[in-house]
Design a protein around this motif. Sequence first.
Motif, short mmCIF file in Angstrom:
data_model
loop_
_atom_site.label_atom_id
_atom_site.label_comp_id
_atom_site.label_asym_id
_atom_site.label_seq_id
_atom_site.Cartn_x
_atom_site.Cartn_y
_atom_site.Cartn_z
N MET B 80 0.74 -1.13 -0.06
CA MET B 80 0.05 0.09 -0.07
C MET B 80 0.85 1.24 -0.07
SD MET B 80 -2.91 -0.38 2.78
CE MET B 80 -4.63 -1.15 2.39
N ALA B 81 0.43 2.24 -0.56
CA ALA B 81 1.40 3.62 -0.46
C ALA B 81 -0.09 4.57 -0.24
CB ALA B 81 2.01 3.82 -1.78
N PHE B 82 0.42 5.59 0.62
CA PHE B 82 -0.69 6.48 0.86
C PHE B 82 -0.11 8.15 0.62
CE2 PHE B 82 -2.56 8.95 4.20
CZ PHE B 82 -3.49 9.30 3.90
N VAL B 83 -0.83 9.06 -0.02
CA VAL B 83 -0.33 10.33 -0.10
C VAL B 83 -1.11 11.22 0.80
CG1 VAL B 83 0.11 12.10 -1.78
CG2 VAL B 83 0.37 9.78 -2.35
N PRO B 84 -1.02 11.81 1.91
CA PRO B 84 -1.51 12.56 2.55
C PRO B 84 -1.97 13.79 2.03
CG PRO B 84 0.43 11.89 3.76
CD PRO B 84 0.57 11.67 2.37
N GLN B 85 -3.04 14.34 2.59
CA GLN B 85 -3.53 15.70 1.70
C GLN B 85 -2.80 16.77 1.88
OE1 GLN B 85 -7.47 16.76 3.02
NE2 GLN B 85 -7.40 18.60 2.03
N THR B 86 -2.00 16.92 3.16
CA THR B 86 -1.31 18.15 3.36
C THR B 86 0.12 17.39 3.76
OG1 THR B 86 -2.05 18.39 5.40
CG2 THR B 86 -2.83 19.73 3.69
N SER B 87 1.19 18.36 3.90
CA SER B 87 2.66 18.13 4.13
C SER B 87 3.04 16.89 3.71
CB SER B 87 2.56 17.84 5.84
OG SER B 87 1.77 18.82 6.39
N ASN B 88 2.87 16.31 2.43
CA ASN B 88 3.21 15.10 1.74
C ASN B 88 4.51 15.06 1.29
OD1 ASN B 88 2.45 16.79 -0.45
ND2 ASN B 88 0.33 15.92 -0.54
N VAL B 89 5.17 16.22 1.09
CA VAL B 89 6.55 15.88 0.62
C VAL B 89 7.73 16.36 1.81
CG1 VAL B 89 6.09 16.32 -1.67
CG2 VAL B 89 6.73 18.35 -0.36
N PHE B 90 8.83 16.07 1.79
CA PHE B 90 9.98 16.71 2.40
C PHE B 90 10.29 17.95 1.93
CE2 PHE B 90 10.59 12.01 3.03
CZ PHE B 90 9.88 11.72 4.56
N VAL B 91 9.88 19.11 2.32
CA VAL B 91 10.11 20.38 1.78
C VAL B 91 11.69 20.60 1.68
CG1 VAL B 91 7.92 21.39 2.03
CG2 VAL B 91 9.41 21.62 3.96
N SER B 92 12.46 20.34 2.82
CA SER B 92 13.88 20.69 2.47
C SER B 92 14.64 19.72 1.83
CB SER B 92 14.33 21.02 4.17
OG SER B 92 14.41 19.57 4.85
#
Lengths: 453, 234, 338
Positions: B80-92
């Motif tokens: 399974m893989a899940f992409v949350p709605q917000t904060s879904n990338v490592f911004v830095s």
Amino acid sequence: MGANLKTVLTFAIMAAMLAAVGVLQSWSLALAITNMCLVSAVMALGVNIQWGYAGLFNVGIMGFTALGGVAAVLVSVSPVAGAWQAGGVGILFSLVLALATIAAMVFVHNKLPKSRGRSWLLFLMIIVGLIIIRWQYAPSVLAIEKFQPAQTGFLGGLGLPIMFSWFVGGVFAAGAAWLIGKIALGLRSDYLAIATLGISEIIIAVIKNEDWLTRGVKNVSGLPRPVPYEVDLQSSPWFHDLVEKLGGSSLPSDALARQSALQQMVIESSSLFVKLCYTGLFVVVLCLLLWLAHRAQKAPWGRMMRGIRDNEDAANAMGKNVTKRHLQVFVLGSAVVGIAGAMMTTLDGQFTPGSYQPLRYTFLVWVMVIVGGSGNNLGSVLGAFIIWFFWVEAEPLGQWFIGFVTSGMAADNALRLHLIDSAAHMRLIFMGVILLSVLRFSPHGLLPEQIRR
Amino acid sequence: MTLLKAEAMIAGYGKTRILNECSIAVDRGEIAVIVGPNGAGKSTAMKAIFGMLPLESGSISLDDKNIEKLSPQDRVAQGMAFVPQTSNVFVSLSVEENLEMGGFIREDDINNTRDQIYSLFPILYEKRKQAAGELSGGQRQQVAVGRALMTEPTLLMLDEPTAGVSPLVMDELFDRIIEVRNTGIAVLMVEQNAKQALEIADTGYVLVSGENRFTDTGEALLADTEVRKTFLGG
Amino acid sequence: MSNDILNALVIISNYILVPGLAYGSQLALGALGITLVYAVLRFSNFAHGDSMAFGAMFTILGTTWLQSKGISLGPLPTALLALPLGIIAAILLCLIMDKLVYQHYRQQKSTPVMFVIASVGVMFITNGLVRFIIGPGDRAFSDGQRFIIKAREFKRMYGLSEGLSIKMTQGLTFVIAIIAMALLFWFLQRTKTGKSMRAYSDNEDLALLSGINPQRVVFITWVIVGTLIAIAGVLYGLDKSFKPFTYFQLLLPMFAAAIVGGIGNPVGAVLGGFIIAFSEIAVTYAYRKFLIYLLPEQYEPDGLMQLLSTDYKFAVSFMILVAVLIWRPTGLLRGKSI
């Protein structure tokens, strides 16, 4: 009811422990501990107002305490006329210059639009201001410090009764707190901690180095007292009568022996009497502050503070000006710490800047508040009593413990000697363990905050 | 060939029950979309399926294996893989590092997967050295999807992937999602933009108060007058 | 005339540049530790300074033992040989304190301020241990050759009236700090574990979703922080001298360095360390001699030409800290804050 019983019981145990010191060691020591416990209680109360009411983490307690000490000196010591003549005008003038520099900077800051140029201009103004102030200030300081350096070498104070300084100390501390609160409140909680740590180090650095103000590390001793002196008591007939009335029954009946025993008793009692006077004064101050703090806590103001502490976002959303409230409570709490600082210097009768150590004056007070029970005023008073008691008594206890552990070793064993030498430092470890244990296993402290809805 | 089967899920927060015997199934190589009014429990259903919210009752199976006892991390390992709605990338972290972290649990060589993702999202290859936080909203969502795909999942779950992006970007994102589906991965997503989402959906679920109200192909749901009237604004 | 300019430059190098580089390296290493704890564990560690004293203490004990065995490193200080002992001790201290203290609050998801108070408890214990074991007094433990360049030789070689001297400890501090930082940045930027640390610091939830094991990240962080703590503590002690209380006082400049650079940002910590160090030295340096060389005779200053007395060096880091808090709370290189 359960909580009240617990409060009464714990305070009774504390009193019994102090009495035990009186019986086993000496009453003079017991009273000395009690007096410092009372001063610590006022400090802890101040910190609890900040931490318990509003969740503000202040690690600048040492600085605010020292400001109280400065107040004690500046209020009570007589002015040194010679020093004033030598450099008083120069010091006042450089103060005016400093204020003028700040005023000019504020003016520039408000009038010019925000730009890189303005930042550079402000920076330049600081440098130029510093140079001009130093040009005026340095010779005056030299002149003042040269005036009878062995006895004075400072401007002295106002020569008023030292009790005034308790109020003035509060005002000094409140002023410093306002300044630092303006900067650091509203940012992350750790930033306030670091900023207060910084301001307290600077306050101590200033006090240690500005000899013209409070003689720096040369100390100011022999501060006037708010209570009678032992020698005066010993020569007062009424005191003799009092001692004879209270302790006469235990005196020998032989007239000559009775006379010398009475004399001895008078000498001992005079020192106890002085300490008791301080105890009385401190109890009055502590009770007054406790009453005020209690009133504030129960008032709508206290309810609002708790609301902000427990849910800052909600309070913000409800239109409460959280930062302003925090500033209020931060200033009030620091003022209480300043009062305690002035009381402590009064009790010591001397001001010794070199003795201000952050572990003892900042972090130990924190242990008191956490152990006693954050948010509960009586709790922090109790915490102050317990922690100060153990801080003092840890030394004999530590010696005894080390002696016991090393009793199997040879008397000249190097390790044994080292351990006995170092036993005094055990109390730091001991305090750390107490703090961490309470924080972990009983995070609300001995007397938890009583939540009334 | 059903890949994910979540049946009669009951779950909620504290005493408030949000999901009432809600069932979701996704087949291999299809896009399933959950739509419904606000507070219908769409995101809650996603969380329950991914294991971020414990079930009071019901069952979830992936590829015929019961997974309702597994932690989210273990479900990732199951495919399974899940992409949350917000904060879904490592911004830095850079785009490339984001992808690398997506494949953190893999022991084998991840370069192939990464190249596949680059060919799926060419813009990510162009920006691979840039910090993810510096990208536009749509590009970030592509990073987020790409990060999730690094574990080579069999089921990709997207929580409102188009929230807060412009219609143009939304169309592009949906195109990309179709491409992901075309590689054989099952996609389950929750969407606010119901109409557009149903257009690309193989199966659509309309949830109301935590219950399945309508279930059909996307096309059929779009054609259904009641669904149109009640949920798609005419 | 041109000799005057050279002499002035030598003075600046001797009294500002060289000491600034050494002190800046020490602060940078300390601030790196603080910033890493902040980035991964999300609290300001008040026990940091005393932990540095702890690591330095074990190195001193090891040095004394080596010296008693007649082992030395020739021109280099023996302490370098004993440094691994200090590193291990500091790492163990960090890991044990994490297990006994911080782990609990992590599981409880406590507020940052609870962590800070807990770190105060750790500070008490660490400080007590150091005083208990080695005592509160001064300890100089530097041996070997004292100078890399001696002022007198420098003067003779270049025929200048001012000499440049570089102490062995200053040179070592700088070199070791640069190596340590290079290794750290290589680790954070290039290795999978380092990247996972950055990812965890950036977005904890997403890191969990990606299968990054938080326990491992925390463990690695403490190992790195412990290493930095010991190195910074030993280098500072070698260069100045070892006294437990001064390590506590380093907290303020180190925190200031971390915040000025942008807390949570390792590059920022290094930058901040050098900014604080150079400002501290530049503001408290007496420029009298320097100006005498540069100015025509009639303008020669008669005062010390010092902006602030050295007793106020704390005030410098504090002023910079305050300025940053007011104008740029996230720090110069945007740390993760507020």
